[in-house]
Design an enzyme around this catalytic site. Structure first.
Site, PDB file in Angstrom:
ATOM      1  N   HIS A 126       9.164  -5.501  -7.137  1.00  0.00           N
ATOM      2  CA  HIS A 126       8.766  -4.857  -7.403  1.00  0.00           C
ATOM      3  C   HIS A 126       8.925  -3.753  -7.124  1.00  0.00           C
ATOM      4  O   HIS A 126       9.418  -3.296  -6.388  1.00  0.00           O
ATOM      5  CB  HIS A 126       6.633  -4.364  -6.907  1.00  0.00           C
ATOM      6  CG  HIS A 126       5.928  -3.694  -8.104  1.00  0.00           C
ATOM      7  ND1 HIS A 126       6.149  -2.892  -7.946  1.00  0.00           N
ATOM      8  CD2 HIS A 126       5.138  -3.813  -9.140  1.00  0.00           C
ATOM      9  CE1 HIS A 126       4.910  -1.997  -8.958  1.00  0.00           C
ATOM     10  NE2 HIS A 126       4.723  -3.154  -9.432  1.00  0.00           N
ATOM     11  N   ASP A 207       5.036  -8.239   1.038  1.00  0.00           N
ATOM     12  CA  ASP A 207       4.024  -7.293  -0.347  1.00  0.00           C
ATOM     13  C   ASP A 207       3.642  -8.783  -0.446  1.00  0.00           C
ATOM     14  O   ASP A 207       3.987  -9.241  -1.362  1.00  0.00           O
ATOM     15  CB  ASP A 207       4.932  -7.019  -0.927  1.00  0.00           C
ATOM     16  CG  ASP A 207       4.761  -6.951  -2.922  1.00  0.00           C
ATOM     17  OD1 ASP A 207       3.621  -6.654  -2.682  1.00  0.00           O
ATOM     18  OD2 ASP A 207       5.647  -5.518  -3.050  1.00  0.00           O
ATOM     19  N   GLN A 210       0.175  -9.572  -5.051  1.00  0.00           N
ATOM     20  CA  GLN A 210       0.795 -10.638  -5.518  1.00  0.00           C
ATOM     21  C   GLN A 210      -0.398 -11.681  -6.026  1.00  0.00           C
ATOM     22  O   GLN A 210      -0.591 -12.654  -6.248  1.00  0.00           O
ATOM     23  CB  GLN A 210       1.543 -11.136  -7.093  1.00  0.00           C
ATOM     24  CG  GLN A 210       1.533  -9.556  -7.645  1.00  0.00           C
ATOM     25  CD  GLN A 210       0.987  -9.285  -8.799  1.00  0.00           C
ATOM     26  OE1 GLN A 210       0.129 -10.395  -8.926  1.00  0.00           O
ATOM     27  NE2 GLN A 210       0.753  -8.578  -9.289  1.00  0.00           N
ATOM     28  N   LYS A 233      -6.388  -5.425  -7.024  1.00  0.00           N
ATOM     29  CA  LYS A 233      -5.683  -6.235  -7.805  1.00  0.00           C
ATOM     30  C   LYS A 233      -6.343  -7.306  -7.261  1.00  0.00           C
ATOM     31  O   LYS A 233      -6.338  -8.508  -7.177  1.00  0.00           O
ATOM     32  CB  LYS A 233      -4.587  -6.475  -7.556  1.00  0.00           C
ATOM     33  CG  LYS A 233      -3.658  -5.816  -8.361  1.00  0.00           C
ATOM     34  CD  LYS A 233      -2.388  -6.241  -8.031  1.00  0.00           C
ATOM     35  CE  LYS A 233      -0.882  -4.886  -8.263  1.00  0.00           C
ATOM     36  NZ  LYS A 233      -0.758  -4.786  -9.354  1.00  0.00           N
ATOM     37  N   CYS A 373       7.474  -2.602 -13.676  1.00  0.00           N
ATOM     38  CA  CYS A 373       8.035  -2.135 -12.800  1.00  0.00           C
ATOM     39  C   CYS A 373       9.101  -3.192 -11.800  1.00  0.00           C
ATOM     40  O   CYS A 373       8.706  -3.277 -10.756  1.00  0.00           O
ATOM     41  CB  CYS A 373       6.817  -1.886 -11.917  1.00  0.00           C
ATOM     42  SG  CYS A 373       6.378  -0.664 -12.742  1.00  0.00           S
TER      43      CYS A 373
END
Lengths: 416, 142
Positions: A126, A207, A210, A233, A373
């Site tokens: 991303h 990261d 997600q 999220k 993105c």
């Protein structure tokens, strides 16, 4: 067989899911990788803070300030437990994943990355885990090495090993990657990757934007050095991110944002910074939303992250099987649903994703269309955009059926 | 409803775009993209005595952006370059028959006009650099 989680009961906790759109249509919300909906427990927790104990934290000695500080710090401890960190001072509150990664790039990268050094990342990152490193690289004269992603959406640890060896000993300063791709949906074998990196004394940033919302997270098990993720999220409010950093690294890091709250003593010529994690939380933080995030963590714990994951694997299997039946559809990422998180990106030949999303909106279906993105990945896949449906704990098979009907309607309009 | 958007005229221009491609040695070549969705449009122009003698567009994107570009090329072909100056957002939306697009999709419809106006500005500024200040707001379409 007993259901893993009672989706219909869960849905009742989300006020937005009972609202009606135009023509009385129900909302079919399938854009959870962008942001999730909020249960009333989270909304109420935020409202309670403002109506009952709104005060600035950490300094004042009166009752409501102490209550606010306690609730704020309780969330830190909840997060520690949620990701199984050793110490709660390893948890820093930021605004979002992007800010968490920027904090590492500036505060850690600023003093550890030098001219001629390399940072390894992947082609599927991303922009939030790509642009900060480009900026750092440009400032420092360091280069980025991209780990390739293959046609099925996987990366190879042999290739990583090769890249590190070619770069030369001590030159690679960081490996940074998403634990789960926001486009391909691939969940990557980070534990093995981190072991390989640590054998070569290279720290790893994950990261988790997600992954953390959708499966159990254990930073001691994966042994990652940095982990970044966002509250919004995972049922929490917008405006709150988390950065986990191993204590021994965090203690040596310079501050990022300086000013109030992050200091111990300030004099005309010098300042003694506060201890960790406060040293990294300059200025009044987003108190209400951090407290709201605490309620979101409670909600997820109540369900159990293993159950969240199992529900999504089943739903993804169903979604994949239904999508595959659509003529001239191209689905990106792994075929095996156990290698995937709960999102599927696809393109239907002859229908641009934006047109697809516009037509789906007629059915009340909310999906994402665009480059997500991740333009470097889009270039690799040789597409400008894709459609993406992403799931969470409140999505049902009936909603997937509505999505499929809507996609077939789009095909009729475009006569594909 | 989307049936109102995806009428035959839009779909026809999307599938069979007019004036699509490149001009060899164009007088103006200009491109832009929509950063939110990644739609891309490039436009080539051949200009004689301030009249658009030839126009071609190229690009990737949704039906609205590509059909709108195709229709725009037909609209300005053989017209004085100055007509571009007077073209407004509403002219385009009326021309393509989509006057009730939402804010996100309007940008798709107007991308080609934006590119065309950028091209016109570049043409005049290249000819007369002192006009840069006067021209700088001419490419705004939203």
């Amino acid at each position: 067989m007993q259901a893993l989680l009672d989706v219909y009961k869960i849905r009742q906790d989300f006020p937005i899911l009972s609202r009606k759109l135009f023509d009385g249509k129900n909302l079919v919300y399938l854009d959870n990788a962008a942001t999730t909906q909020k249960p009333k427990e989270v909304i109420d927790a935020i409202s309670r803070y403002y109506s009952e104990y709104n005060a600035n934290i950490h300094r004042a000695v009166y009752q409501i300030a102490e209550e606010a500080t306690e609730e704020y710090e309780k969330t830190r401890e909840k997060i520690r437990k949620f990701i199984n960190a050793r110490h709660s001072e390893e948890i820093i509150f930021t605004r979002n994943t992007t800010e968490s990664i920027n904090l590492v790039a500036y505060a850690w990268g600023g003093s550890n990355v030098k001219k001629g050094n390399k940072i390894i990342l992947t082609e599927y990152e991303h922009h939030s885990n790509l642009v900060p490193w480009q900026v750092l690289g440009r400032t420092k004269g360091a280069k980025l090495n991209y780990l390739q992603v293959d046609n099925e959406g996987y990366i190879s640890l042999e290739e990583l090993d090769k890249i590190i060896s070619i770069t030369g000993e001590g030159k690679t300063k960081l490996i940074t990657l998403s634990e789960m791709s926001n486009v391909l949906g691939t969940i990557f074998p980070v534990k093995e990757l981190i072991k390989l990196a640590h054998d070569k004394k290279i720290p790893v940033l994950l990261d988790g934007a997600q992954s953390v919302p959708h499966m159990p997270t254990d930073v001691q098990d994966t042994d990652c050095d940095f982990l970044a993720f966002s509250a919004h999220k995972m049922l929490g409010p917008t405006g709150v991110g988390v950065l986990y950093v191993k204590k021994e690294i965090l203690e040596k890091m310079n501050p990022f944002i300086s000013g109030g709250d992050m200091i111990k003593e300030v004099h005309k010529e010098n300042t003694i910074f506060n201890e960790i994690p406060y040293k990294f939380e300059g200025g009044t933080p987003n108190i209400a939303d951090v407290i709201g995030f605490g309620a979101a963590i409670d909600y997820l714990n109540e369900i159990g992250m293993k159950n969240v994951r199992e529900h999504e694997v089943k739903m993804t299997e169903y979604l994949m099987s239904k999508l595959t039946e659509i003529k001239s559809i191209k689905i990106y990422g792994p075929k095996r649903s156990e290698d995937r998180g709960g999102l599927v990106s696809f393109n239907i030949e002859g229908i641009h994703p934006h047109d697809c999303a516009t037509i789906l909106n007629d059915f009340g279906v909310a999906i994402r269309s665009g480059h997500h993105c991740a333009q470097v990945l889009m270039e690799k896949l040789d597409i400008v955009a894709s459609s993406r449906a992403s799931l969470y704990i409140y999505n049902t098979k009936e909603e997937i059926d509505i999505l499929i009907d809507a996609l077939n309607h789009a095909r009729r309009i475009f006569k594909t | 409803m989307s049936e109102d958007i995806y009428r035959e005229m839009i779909l026809d221009h999307y599938r069979n775009p007019r004036n699509k491609g490149k001009i060899e040695e164009p007088d103006i070549r200009i491109n832009d993209s929509n950063p939110l969705c990644g739609d891309e449009i490039s436009i080539d122009l051949k200009v004689e005595n301030d009249v658009i003698k030839d126009i071609k567009f190229d690009g990737r994107g949704c039906a609205i952006s590509q059909a709108s570009a195709s229709m725009l090329t037909e609209m300005v072909s053989n017209k004085p370059l100055t007509t571009i100056k007077d073209l407004t957002k509403d002219d385009i939306l009326e021309n393509i028959g989509l006057t009730n697009l939402g804010p996100a999709r309007i940008k798709c419809a107007l991308l080609s006009l934006k590119v065309l106006k950028l091209g016109m500005v570049k043409y005049y500024v290249d000819k007369d650099p002192s006009s840069a200040d006067e021209m700088k707001d001419q490419s705004k379409v939203y």
